[in-house]
Write an enzyme that holds these catalytic residues in place. Sequence first.
Site, mmCIF file in Angstrom:
data_model
loop_
_atom_site.group_PDB
_atom_site.id
_atom_site.type_symbol
_atom_site.label_atom_id
_atom_site.label_comp_id
_atom_site.label_asym_id
_atom_site.label_seq_id
_atom_site.Cartn_x
_atom_site.Cartn_y
_atom_site.Cartn_z
ATOM 1 N N GLU A 13 0.820 -1.271 -0.223
ATOM 2 C CA GLU A 13 -0.080 0.044 0.053
ATOM 3 C C GLU A 13 0.918 1.424 0.014
ATOM 4 O OE1 GLU A 13 -2.962 -0.597 3.252
ATOM 5 O OE2 GLU A 13 -4.076 -1.879 1.970
ATOM 6 N N CYS A 49 3.916 8.617 -0.344
ATOM 7 C CA CYS A 49 4.265 8.136 1.063
ATOM 8 C C CYS A 49 4.454 6.434 0.649
ATOM 9 C CB CYS A 49 2.992 8.111 2.161
ATOM 10 S SG CYS A 49 3.379 7.251 3.674
ATOM 11 N N CYS A 62 6.207 -5.192 9.259
ATOM 12 C CA CYS A 62 7.259 -4.724 10.030
ATOM 13 C C CYS A 62 7.690 -5.406 11.310
ATOM 14 C CB CYS A 62 6.871 -3.127 10.475
ATOM 15 S SG CYS A 62 8.232 -2.473 11.285
ATOM 16 N N CYS A 98 4.989 -1.612 16.843
ATOM 17 C CA CYS A 98 4.645 -0.397 17.555
ATOM 18 C C CYS A 98 3.138 -0.767 17.896
ATOM 19 C CB CYS A 98 4.597 0.795 17.127
ATOM 20 S SG CYS A 98 6.517 1.184 16.553
ATOM 21 N N CYS A 157 0.293 0.641 15.633
ATOM 22 C CA CYS A 157 0.369 0.777 14.238
ATOM 23 C C CYS A 157 -0.224 -0.714 13.499
ATOM 24 C CB CYS A 157 1.768 0.563 13.801
ATOM 25 S SG CYS A 157 2.302 0.475 12.075
ATOM 26 N N GLY A 214 6.373 -0.658 7.082
ATOM 27 C CA GLY A 214 7.759 -0.894 7.360
ATOM 28 C C GLY A 214 8.698 0.172 7.779
ATOM 29 N N GLU A 215 10.114 -0.209 8.080
ATOM 30 C CA GLU A 215 11.037 0.618 8.818
ATOM 31 C C GLU A 215 12.077 0.680 7.610
ATOM 32 O OE1 GLU A 215 11.704 2.433 11.777
ATOM 33 O OE2 GLU A 215 13.923 2.329 11.442
ATOM 34 N N SER A 223 11.144 8.228 7.761
ATOM 35 C CA SER A 223 10.757 8.155 9.206
ATOM 36 C C SER A 223 11.436 6.818 9.822
ATOM 37 C CB SER A 223 9.297 8.069 9.236
ATOM 38 O OG SER A 223 8.902 7.566 10.419
ATOM 39 N N SER A 280 10.071 8.466 15.327
ATOM 40 C CA SER A 280 8.905 8.308 16.002
ATOM 41 C C SER A 280 9.225 8.315 17.503
ATOM 42 C CB SER A 280 8.028 6.997 15.436
ATOM 43 O OG SER A 280 7.787 7.266 14.256
ATOM 44 N N LEU A 281 8.875 9.411 18.306
ATOM 45 C CA LEU A 281 9.162 9.483 19.684
ATOM 46 C C LEU A 281 8.023 9.006 20.507
ATOM 47 C CD1 LEU A 281 11.412 10.286 21.729
ATOM 48 C CD2 LEU A 281 10.188 12.575 21.581
ATOM 49 N N ASN A 333 -4.735 7.898 15.250
ATOM 50 C CA ASN A 333 -5.854 7.388 14.309
ATOM 51 C C ASN A 333 -6.498 6.032 14.753
ATOM 52 O OD1 ASN A 333 -6.115 9.129 11.939
ATOM 53 N ND2 ASN A 333 -4.195 8.496 11.442
ATOM 54 N N CYS A 363 -1.528 7.728 9.006
ATOM 55 C CA CYS A 363 -0.217 7.027 9.675
ATOM 56 C C CYS A 363 -0.837 5.986 10.331
ATOM 57 C CB CYS A 363 0.331 8.145 10.442
ATOM 58 S SG CYS A 363 1.774 8.458 9.970
HETATM 59 S S1 SF4 Z 1 4.901 2.811 13.478
HETATM 60 FE FE1 SF4 Z 1 6.712 2.283 11.879
HETATM 61 S S2 SF4 Z 1 8.318 1.090 13.005
HETATM 62 FE FE2 SF4 Z 1 6.426 0.963 14.267
HETATM 63 S S3 SF4 Z 1 5.310 -1.059 13.579
HETATM 64 FE FE3 SF4 Z 1 4.668 0.510 12.463
HETATM 65 S S4 SF4 Z 1 5.951 0.529 10.570
HETATM 66 FE FE4 SF4 Z 1 6.987 -0.339 12.243
#
Ligand code: SF4
Length: 347
Positions: free
Chosen positions: A92, A105, A112, A116, A119, A163-164, A195, A218-219, A294, A337
Amino acid sequence: MERFKNIPLHEIVGRIVAIGEKKFRAQQIISWVYDKRVAAFDEMRNISGELKEKLKQNFLLGKLNVTTIIESKYGDAVKFGFETADGDYIIESVLLIDGDRRTICLSSQLGCGLGCVFCETGKMGLIRNLTQEEIVGQFIGVNDYLVSKGDKLITNIVFMGMGEALSNFENFLNSLAIFMHEDIYNIGGRRITVSTAGVVPSIERLLKEKLNIGLAISLNSYSNELRDQLMPINKKYPIESVMAIARRYAAESGRTVTFEYVIIDGKTNTPEALQALQKYCSGFDCKINLIPLNPFAGGNLPGPIDSSLEKFADALSRMGITATIRKSRGQDIWGACGQLAGKRISR
Ligand code: SF4
């Protein structure tokens, strides 16, 4: 057979010479594949039939199949689904439309591994890294869409999809070489942001590359105790180590570092949070981007109401910290997000 769009840009000349062709042919082929976005070698008009045959014998060329295009009713976002090159999953991506800006984006992994809790992508676990073809393919597919609408091409890139990106470093870097090359897409570092959840060694590696791209970390929390609960990666790289590398990134790259900070009402917008953020952010070039949480399927954390968001942003500003509130574009198309998730295609 090798997939042409998986060949790193700096290796293409070598591949073309290896099949007995002159070096300058490489530039022509690159231009057809990336600028003109052709789907087959047969569409390359200034290439001889003989060379086309050689290319077909040695390389595979294609485009990612578009499975869905969902346009936001507000006209500010479009969500795309692309089939992976192996056809097993959906990737996506989201196009954000804002004035003259067309920002893509991009997703960089299927799922991932960082988990988190807020997410949707994190809930899938890491399935695999996306290839160079699958990263650049999203960009090509979105440009095809923009051209079909008579619109301008992509101007900005954010790696904030699934993903990261920094955990898929080679393919991320090789894709950037294509995006940033002045004879291809010529998107400068000032118009690209990556990011990260704060994987410290990856940020160190990014610094060494001297790409000068924007960094958004991402803090999401002001204390290690809370961040441990929201972002398991914090147990390995706690806030202090993330702040230390952020300061280095700002100093060595000359770029403002952005901290993404999800507002979970009553948890991350408290007076203690303000105090801690002041300590972390003082004395270096950074800003905080507040993101209202969200909703997504299965999520049960409380998002903020508008007034509490603004109150928190004002309090940060009064402490001398630049704070912005991210407009959640595309919420109606589930493309904001933390809401992207690549689904397995059932056959
Ligand atoms: S916020 Fe980013 S780093 Fe965290 S699980 Fe989601 S995709 Fe992975």
